[in-house]
Design a protein around this motif. Structure first.
Motif, mmCIF file in Angstrom:
data_model
loop_
_atom_site.group_PDB
_atom_site.id
_atom_site.type_symbol
_atom_site.label_atom_id
_atom_site.label_comp_id
_atom_site.label_asym_id
_atom_site.label_seq_id
_atom_site.Cartn_x
_atom_site.Cartn_y
_atom_site.Cartn_z
ATOM 1 N N ASP A 1 0.833 -1.211 0.000
ATOM 2 C CA ASP A 1 0.000 0.000 0.000
ATOM 3 C C ASP A 1 0.860 1.251 0.000
ATOM 4 O O ASP A 1 0.567 2.232 -0.691
ATOM 5 C CB ASP A 1 -0.934 0.022 1.212
ATOM 6 C CG ASP A 1 -2.034 -1.025 1.129
ATOM 7 O OD1 ASP A 1 -2.255 -1.583 0.027
ATOM 8 O OD2 ASP A 1 -2.666 -1.293 2.171
ATOM 9 N N THR A 2 1.930 1.238 0.787
ATOM 10 C CA THR A 2 2.846 2.380 0.840
ATOM 11 C C THR A 2 3.499 2.599 -0.511
ATOM 12 O O THR A 2 3.581 3.727 -1.007
ATOM 13 C CB THR A 2 3.913 2.172 1.921
ATOM 14 O OG1 THR A 2 3.261 1.974 3.176
ATOM 15 C CG2 THR A 2 4.846 3.356 2.020
ATOM 16 N N LYS A 3 3.952 1.521 -1.135
ATOM 17 C CA LYS A 3 4.574 1.610 -2.459
ATOM 18 C C LYS A 3 3.584 2.152 -3.484
ATOM 19 O O LYS A 3 3.934 3.000 -4.305
ATOM 20 C CB LYS A 3 5.075 0.223 -2.880
ATOM 21 C CG LYS A 3 5.575 0.120 -4.284
ATOM 22 C CD LYS A 3 6.919 0.787 -4.452
ATOM 23 C CE LYS A 3 7.539 0.470 -5.789
ATOM 24 N NZ LYS A 3 7.268 1.411 -6.828
ATOM 25 N N ASN A 4 2.341 1.695 -3.427
ATOM 26 C CA ASN A 4 1.316 2.188 -4.358
ATOM 27 C C ASN A 4 1.019 3.666 -4.123
ATOM 28 O O ASN A 4 0.792 4.408 -5.070
ATOM 29 C CB ASN A 4 0.039 1.371 -4.236
ATOM 30 C CG ASN A 4 0.177 -0.011 -4.815
ATOM 31 O OD1 ASN A 4 1.028 -0.265 -5.661
ATOM 32 N ND2 ASN A 4 -0.643 -0.932 -4.346
ATOM 33 N N PHE A 5 1.027 4.099 -2.875
ATOM 34 C CA PHE A 5 0.718 5.491 -2.550
ATOM 35 C C PHE A 5 1.824 6.429 -3.035
ATOM 36 O O PHE A 5 1.555 7.468 -3.631
ATOM 37 C CB PHE A 5 0.524 5.651 -1.039
ATOM 38 C CG PHE A 5 0.188 7.048 -0.622
ATOM 39 C CD1 PHE A 5 -1.096 7.545 -0.804
ATOM 40 C CD2 PHE A 5 1.139 7.865 -0.042
ATOM 41 C CE1 PHE A 5 -1.416 8.849 -0.428
ATOM 42 C CE2 PHE A 5 0.836 9.166 0.340
ATOM 43 C CZ PHE A 5 -0.447 9.651 0.146
ATOM 44 N N GLY B 1 4.527 5.501 -5.043
ATOM 45 C CA GLY B 1 5.101 5.164 -6.338
ATOM 46 C C GLY B 1 6.610 5.128 -6.256
ATOM 47 O O GLY B 1 7.189 4.669 -5.280
ATOM 48 N N ASP B 2 7.264 5.638 -7.286
ATOM 49 C CA ASP B 2 8.722 5.632 -7.332
ATOM 50 C C ASP B 2 9.333 6.936 -6.844
ATOM 51 O O ASP B 2 10.519 7.167 -7.010
ATOM 52 C CB ASP B 2 9.195 5.358 -8.764
ATOM 53 C CG ASP B 2 8.870 3.940 -9.200
ATOM 54 O OD1 ASP B 2 8.813 3.059 -8.326
ATOM 55 O OD2 ASP B 2 8.682 3.726 -10.405
ATOM 56 N N ASP B 3 8.507 7.796 -6.243
ATOM 57 C CA ASP B 3 8.970 9.111 -5.809
ATOM 58 C C ASP B 3 9.484 9.043 -4.372
ATOM 59 O O ASP B 3 8.749 9.252 -3.414
ATOM 60 C CB ASP B 3 7.836 10.124 -5.930
ATOM 61 C CG ASP B 3 8.281 11.553 -5.701
ATOM 62 O OD1 ASP B 3 9.450 11.762 -5.306
ATOM 63 O OD2 ASP B 3 7.464 12.459 -5.915
ATOM 64 N N TYR B 4 10.771 8.734 -4.228
ATOM 65 C CA TYR B 4 11.347 8.588 -2.892
ATOM 66 C C TYR B 4 11.301 9.898 -2.116
ATOM 67 O O TYR B 4 11.066 9.891 -0.914
ATOM 68 C CB TYR B 4 12.784 8.070 -2.970
ATOM 69 C CG TYR B 4 13.389 7.878 -1.598
ATOM 70 C CD1 TYR B 4 13.018 6.788 -0.816
ATOM 71 C CD2 TYR B 4 14.298 8.789 -1.069
ATOM 72 C CE1 TYR B 4 13.541 6.607 0.452
ATOM 73 C CE2 TYR B 4 14.824 8.613 0.200
ATOM 74 C CZ TYR B 4 14.445 7.525 0.945
ATOM 75 O OH TYR B 4 14.956 7.352 2.204
#
Length: 40
Positions: free
Chosen positions: A22-26, A28-31
């Motif tokens: 869920d965190t990754k989906n929220f 995305g690739d924007d660290y």
């Protein structure tokens, strides 16, 4: 058959994997968005 303790451990692992997903989906690739978020 899986004993109760093992089942609880596996369910906890699945729960945490879902949180990570869920965190990754929220974010995305924007660290930088993740890094600057006060909740995380």
């Amino acid at each position: 058959m899986i004993d109760g303790r093992t089942q609880k451990v596996l369910m906890a692992i699945i729960k945490h994997c879902n949180i990570i997903n869920d965190t990754k989906n929220f974010f995305g690739d924007d660290y930088s968005k993740f890094e600057n978020n006060s909740i995380y």
